[in-house]
Design an enzyme around this catalytic site. Sequence first.
Site, PDB file in Angstrom:
ATOM      1  N   ARG A  38      15.830 -13.209  12.051  1.00 54.28           N
ATOM      2  CA  ARG A  38      14.593 -12.589  11.563  1.00 54.28           C
ATOM      3  C   ARG A  38      14.573 -11.081  11.826  1.00 54.28           C
ATOM      4  NH1 ARG A  38      10.950 -15.847  13.971  1.00 54.28           N
ATOM      5  NH2 ARG A  38      10.754 -14.308  15.636  1.00 54.28           N
ATOM      6  N   TYR A  80      -2.929   2.639  -5.930  1.00 54.02           N
ATOM      7  CA  TYR A  80      -2.307   1.468  -6.556  1.00 54.02           C
ATOM      8  C   TYR A  80      -3.259   0.273  -6.368  1.00 54.02           C
ATOM      9  CZ  TYR A  80       1.338  -2.098  -7.272  1.00 54.02           C
ATOM     10  OH  TYR A  80       2.079  -3.156  -7.704  1.00 54.02           O
ATOM     11  N   ASP A 123       1.543   6.537   0.260  1.00 51.85           N
ATOM     12  CA  ASP A 123       2.387   5.792  -0.668  1.00 51.85           C
ATOM     13  C   ASP A 123       3.188   6.834  -1.454  1.00 51.85           C
ATOM     14  OD1 ASP A 123       3.438   4.436  -2.883  1.00 51.85           O
ATOM     15  OD2 ASP A 123       1.751   3.043  -2.999  1.00 51.85           O
ATOM     16  N   LYS A 136      11.065   0.059  -6.957  1.00 48.37           N
ATOM     17  CA  LYS A 136      11.062   0.968  -8.090  1.00 48.37           C
ATOM     18  C   LYS A 136      12.390   1.739  -8.136  1.00 48.37           C
ATOM     19  CE  LYS A 136       7.042  -0.706  -8.770  1.00 48.37           C
ATOM     20  NZ  LYS A 136       5.818  -0.210  -8.177  1.00 48.37           N
TER      21      LYS A 136
HETATM   22  C1  LIG Z   1       4.789  -0.903  -7.567  1.00 43.46           C
HETATM   23  C2  LIG Z   1       4.066  -0.082  -6.603  1.00 43.46           C
HETATM   24  C3  LIG Z   1       3.735  -0.585  -5.346  1.00 43.46           C
HETATM   25  C4  LIG Z   1       4.023  -1.999  -4.935  1.00 43.46           C
HETATM   26  O1  LIG Z   1       5.365  -2.310  -4.885  1.00 43.46           O
HETATM   27  P1  LIG Z   1       5.894  -3.808  -5.002  1.00 43.46           P
HETATM   28  O2  LIG Z   1       7.285  -3.702  -4.518  1.00 43.46           O
HETATM   29  O3  LIG Z   1       5.766  -4.197  -6.437  1.00 43.46           O
HETATM   30  O4  LIG Z   1       5.021  -4.661  -4.123  1.00 43.46           O
HETATM   31  C5  LIG Z   1       3.083   0.247  -4.469  1.00 43.46           C
HETATM   32  N1  LIG Z   1       2.748   1.501  -4.806  1.00 43.46           N
HETATM   33  C6  LIG Z   1       3.035   2.021  -5.996  1.00 43.46           C
HETATM   34  C7  LIG Z   1       2.649   3.421  -6.293  1.00 43.46           C
HETATM   35  C8  LIG Z   1       3.696   1.243  -6.949  1.00 43.46           C
HETATM   36  O5  LIG Z   1       3.955   1.755  -8.148  1.00 43.46           O
END
Ligand SMILES: *Cc1c(COP(=O)(O)O)cnc(C)c1O
Length: 400
Positions: free
Chosen positions: A65, A117, A189, A214
Amino acid sequence: MTADKKSHKPATRALHTGGQGRAPFGVVNPPVVRGSSVLFASMAERDAVERKVFGAGDRLPHYGRNGHATQWSLEDALADMEGGQVLLAPSGVGAISLALLSVLSPGDHLLMIDSAYGPSRKMCEGMLKRMNVRTTYYDPLIGAGIADLIEPDTRAIFCESPGSLTFEVQDIPAIVQAAHARGVLVMMDNTWATPRGFDALGHGVDISIQSLTKYVSGHADVMMGCVAANGEVFEALKATHRQLGLHVSPDDAWLMLRGLRTLDIRLKQHEANARVVAEWLAGRDEVARVLWPGLPSDPGHDLWKRDFTLACGLMGAEMATPDDTAMAAMVDGFELIGLGYSWGGYESVCMPAHAGKLRSVSAGRFRDPLFRLHVGLEDPADVIADLEAGLVRYRAALGG
Ligand SMILES: *Cc1c(COP(=O)(O)O)cnc(C)c1O
């Protein structure tokens, strides 16, 4: 040979950090190490390992883990990129939740950006509310004015720049200054630019958050997130990470590391392609405004230019005559551009949205529906041709 020397340029280090030169059998990349149980030769060895793992916080094979060599290679490579220590989460949302749960306690107050988001807002309205954490949403353009919203119980300010769907650029240094003057943590973020486009920790942010799903993945085939921090904040993240039992598979970590190696060159091409498409879209009568800070006409351009080193392939577009039926006619007929939520892969995707529905204090500033476009690595002429045919359908659906 471990080529993670700070004297190398970031693009070079991105290729050579994280296990390079340490792989067995002489191959270039680290192996996929799968395993739950780790076998110890003796009780004495087990005790010695546990002392190092729980005492000094060393990374040694101990229990699956906590990760093995593959996850650690990825963590090391990301740590070099972030300029901090890194923990992996199963998704970007998992990383956001990890950051929030690591610092907030019952009775605390959180300042959350209004253009967050969507699932970040859900966390505030759901689990955090149940935990008796109060949230105030703030205007993405607030800058130093954030100081007026800081209350005695404010524990953290959550930033996202540029914001989701509408791409407002925040004055992060001004927010950090106001926050730190009052002992408030700043988390951000940073998925849009990645640390290669915006050095979040270098700008004073305490917790940098990325959806690796992404751009770091870059191939639309693996989901993951990460948080990066230093010092005490990192220790708090690590404790919560352990208590929640967060884990990513070594196979996914291996894929993510593969994506990371080409991040720099992909981001450059996404930006170049996006610039061609953004300039073209901005010249179309059907489009009222292109929301992409890389364009000199964008209201966030000056801040972006001051703080960022690149603009990625993700942008928004407001229509001159917003209309859901016309939007569907455009999007449904695309031949190349996909209709999908995730972005940052090599391919172009689009998603219409009503941004105002997700806003508390900055609704009505944008014309809904708008559409979000991720410009992929296709030849931009082909993306433009698809968009052009789409805009013709859009106009036809409006009735002329
Ligand atoms: C897609 C996204 C997330 C979340 O990511 P996941 O891997 O899909 O959970 C968070 N913040 C932003 C700005 C995003 O575009």
